[in-house]
Design an enzyme around this catalytic site. Structure first.
Site, PDB file in Angstrom:
ATOM      1  N   CYS A 119       2.104   2.088  13.336  1.00 45.18           N
ATOM      2  CA  CYS A 119       3.232   3.012  13.237  1.00 45.18           C
ATOM      3  C   CYS A 119       3.253   3.962  14.425  1.00 45.18           C
ATOM      4  CB  CYS A 119       3.150   3.820  11.961  1.00 45.18           C
ATOM      5  SG  CYS A 119       2.339   2.951  10.625  1.00 45.18           S
ATOM      6  N   GLY A 152       0.822  -1.207   0.000  1.00 40.84           N
ATOM      7  CA  GLY A 152       0.000   0.000   0.000  1.00 40.84           C
ATOM      8  C   GLY A 152       0.854   1.254   0.000  1.00 40.84           C
ATOM      9  N   SER A 189      -3.649  -3.157  -0.660  1.00 43.20           N
ATOM     10  CA  SER A 189      -2.536  -3.914  -0.090  1.00 43.20           C
ATOM     11  C   SER A 189      -2.999  -5.307   0.330  1.00 43.20           C
ATOM     12  CB  SER A 189      -1.994  -3.161   1.124  1.00 43.20           C
ATOM     13  OG  SER A 189      -1.015  -3.946   1.770  1.00 43.20           O
ATOM     14  N   GLY A 190      -2.274  -6.338  -0.119  1.00 46.18           N
ATOM     15  CA  GLY A 190      -2.690  -7.723   0.108  1.00 46.18           C
ATOM     16  C   GLY A 190      -2.807  -8.131   1.565  1.00 46.18           C
ATOM     17  N   HIS A 191      -1.877  -7.654   2.400  1.00 48.62           N
ATOM     18  CA  HIS A 191      -1.851  -8.176   3.775  1.00 48.62           C
ATOM     19  C   HIS A 191      -2.962  -7.619   4.646  1.00 48.62           C
ATOM     20  CE1 HIS A 191       0.068  -4.936   6.316  1.00 48.62           C
ATOM     21  NE2 HIS A 191       0.406  -4.470   5.135  1.00 48.62           N
ATOM     22  N   ASN A 216      -7.833   4.031   8.662  1.00 49.63           N
ATOM     23  CA  ASN A 216      -7.285   2.833   9.294  1.00 49.63           C
ATOM     24  C   ASN A 216      -7.368   2.868  10.814  1.00 49.63           C
ATOM     25  OD1 ASN A 216      -5.320   4.860   8.239  1.00 49.63           O
ATOM     26  ND2 ASN A 216      -3.983   3.889   9.751  1.00 49.63           N
ATOM     27  N   GLN A 256      -7.748   0.122   3.389  1.00 49.93           N
ATOM     28  CA  GLN A 256      -8.629  -0.462   4.422  1.00 49.93           C
ATOM     29  C   GLN A 256      -9.985  -0.871   3.851  1.00 49.93           C
ATOM     30  OE1 GLN A 256      -8.198  -1.246   7.719  1.00 49.93           O
ATOM     31  NE2 GLN A 256      -6.052  -0.645   7.654  1.00 49.93           N
ATOM     32  N   THR A 298      11.656  -7.776 -11.125  1.00 47.69           N
ATOM     33  CA  THR A 298      11.057  -9.075 -11.430  1.00 47.69           C
ATOM     34  C   THR A 298       9.808  -9.259 -10.567  1.00 47.69           C
ATOM     35  OG1 THR A 298      13.230  -9.923 -11.960  1.00 47.69           O
ATOM     36  CG2 THR A 298      11.523 -11.558 -11.472  1.00 47.69           C
TER      37      THR A 298
HETATM   38  C1  LIG Z   1      -1.771  -0.424   5.936  1.00 47.64           C
HETATM   39  C2  LIG Z   1      -2.110   0.811   5.208  1.00 47.64           C
HETATM   40  C3  LIG Z   1      -1.240   1.369   4.259  1.00 47.64           C
HETATM   41  C4  LIG Z   1       0.128   0.793   4.006  1.00 47.64           C
HETATM   42  O1  LIG Z   1       0.074  -0.459   3.388  1.00 47.64           O
HETATM   43  P1  LIG Z   1       1.383  -1.388   3.405  1.00 47.64           P
HETATM   44  O2  LIG Z   1       1.040  -2.496   2.467  1.00 47.64           O
HETATM   45  O3  LIG Z   1       1.570  -1.856   4.812  1.00 47.64           O
HETATM   46  O4  LIG Z   1       2.507  -0.547   2.907  1.00 47.64           O
HETATM   47  C5  LIG Z   1      -1.630   2.495   3.593  1.00 47.64           C
HETATM   48  N1  LIG Z   1      -2.838   3.060   3.816  1.00 47.64           N
HETATM   49  C6  LIG Z   1      -3.711   2.560   4.703  1.00 47.64           C
HETATM   50  C7  LIG Z   1      -5.029   3.226   4.889  1.00 47.64           C
HETATM   51  C8  LIG Z   1      -3.376   1.429   5.441  1.00 47.64           C
HETATM   52  O5  LIG Z   1      -4.242   0.941   6.326  1.00 47.64           O
END
Ligand SMILES: *Cc1c(COP(=O)(O)O)cnc(C)c1O
Length: 392
Positions: free
Chosen positions: A325, A71, A199-201, A151, A179, A237
């Protein structure tokens, strides 16, 4: 002891479907997706299938999806790439005070490069007012970037209204939907966005993989220079296992979106009501209705959030006092300050973020444990003691 994990806004556990999809990419399908031979072509096929899955989930075309390292990279690329591609047209960017640091710190860096940034305030619920966006536009404005859902406090922003204003003024619009994707319906056309980060995680995919949607025709400078991967726009890659896992997790999340949303909303509201009803001097942060189905954020007055987190952890419950963070630093969250909380109230805040595997028993356990922890901490707090004495 069974751990109760309620920090899904920070990261999620990888789901079995994503892991199963990834494993062959570490074995048989290990190829470089740019190679001509069949091992490379196998990897390429998996990569392009994943791109289609992600595109379908957002109502986009596969050619508009660019895979990134997360993200943060997607936000950096969208914002810096648009800023520099439009440098001749103007230097003004509009965002909000409650964006993720991936957006805020990128904008602050751009200010050092000669760009000007308007950080719009939000109301007490964390909502950006579309009229404020319109009023901030100048003939130098080259980008508007507003997040889909916050978030920390879970507030869902009025993206279609804001993007309509951007469109009317022909200003590119980027949305950090990290989010939102996998939690609420996201469609790049009904939202009318030019760029969108995910963002995948955050939806049970692997860490270190994200995507940036870039609408055809949007001018964005290249961010990562090198080889010709991602149609010449993003070198390195491709992380085929990560991308394939992200697509599998996203498909699962989208297929179950409505059902999970209903379940999580029920558990979220039970948790909120339980906390507000049983613990005095407590408030809900974020909007009561325009809110992510998985987000609970409360301020519990007269205690320190960090102390509460440590005691919850000892009781087997993982929560957060802000974003991952900001925990670990003593500054209160910029989001809680932006919605008008005094420092001391912001310091006593707790975020519990649910997911599809969260059970009602887990919620009940939190409601059993948390009031006792708060009572213990308050009994040791001189602030609370003073407050009670002044009440009498
Ligand atoms: C977690 C998050 C990000 C950052 O994503 P990462 O994949 O951890 O770099 C950015 N924006 C929001 C709103 C998030 O919750």
């Amino acid at each position: 002891m069974n751990r109760i994990y309620l920090d899904n806004a920070a990261t999620t556990a990888i789901c079995p479907e994503a892991l199963a999809a990834m494993l062959p990419c570490f074995g048989e399908h290990f190829g470089n997706a740019s190679s001509i031979h069949s091992t490379g072509r196998d990897a390429r096929k998996l990569l392009e299938e994943a791109r289609r899955t992600v595109a379908d989930a957002l109502g986009a075309k596969p050619a508009e999806i660019y895979f990134t390292s997360g993200g943060s990279e997607s936000d950096n690329w969208a914002i810096k790439g648009t800023a520099f591609a439009n440098r001749k047209k103007g230097n003004h960017i509009i965002t909000s005070q409650i964006e993720h640091h991936a957006v805020l710190h990128t904008c602050q860096w751009l200010e050092k490069q000669g760009f000007e940034v308007t950080y719009l305030p939000v109301d007490e619920y964390g909502l950006v007012n579309p009229a404020d966006v319109e009023a901030a536009i100048t003939d130098k404005t080259i980008l508007i970037t507003i997040m889909a859902a916050n978030n920390e406090i879970g507030t869902i922003e009025p993206i279609p209204e804001i993007s309509k204003i951007a469109k009317a003024h022909k200003i590119p619009f980027h949305c950090d939907a990290v989010q939102a994707v996998g939690a609420i319906p996201v469609n790049v056309d009904s939202w009318n966005v030019d760029m969108l980060s995910l963002s995948g995680h955050k939806f049970h995919g692997p860490k270190g993989v994200g995507a940036l949607y870039i609408r055809t025709g949007t001018k964005v400078d290249q961010f990562m220079h090198g080889g010709a991967q991602e149609r010449g726009k993003r070198a390195t890659t491709e992380n085929v296992p990560g991308i394939v896992g992200t697509a599998a997790a996203l498909k699962k999340a989208i297929d179950n979106l409505e059902e999970n949303g209903i379940r999580e909303t029920y558990l979220r509201d039970k948790l909120i009501k339980g906390i507000l009803d049983t613990i005095p001097y407590t408030r809900l942060n974020g909007h009561p209705l325009y809110r992510l189905p998985n987000n609970v954020n409360v301020s519990i007055q007269y205690i320190e959030g960090e102390a509460m987190l440590l005691r919850l952890d000892l009781a087997g419950i993982a929560g957060s006092s802000g974003s991952a963070c900001t925990s670990g630093s003593l500054d209160p969250s910029h989001v809680l300050l932006a919605i008008g909380l005094p420092h001391e109230v912001a310091h006593g805040s707790l975020r519990l973020s649910l997911t599809d595997t969260t059970t009602e028993e887990e919620v009940d356990e939190v409601l059993r444990v948390l009031p006792k922890i708060v009572e213990t901490l308050r009994s040791m707090s001189p602030m609370f003691d003073d407050f009670i004495h002044n009440q009498k």
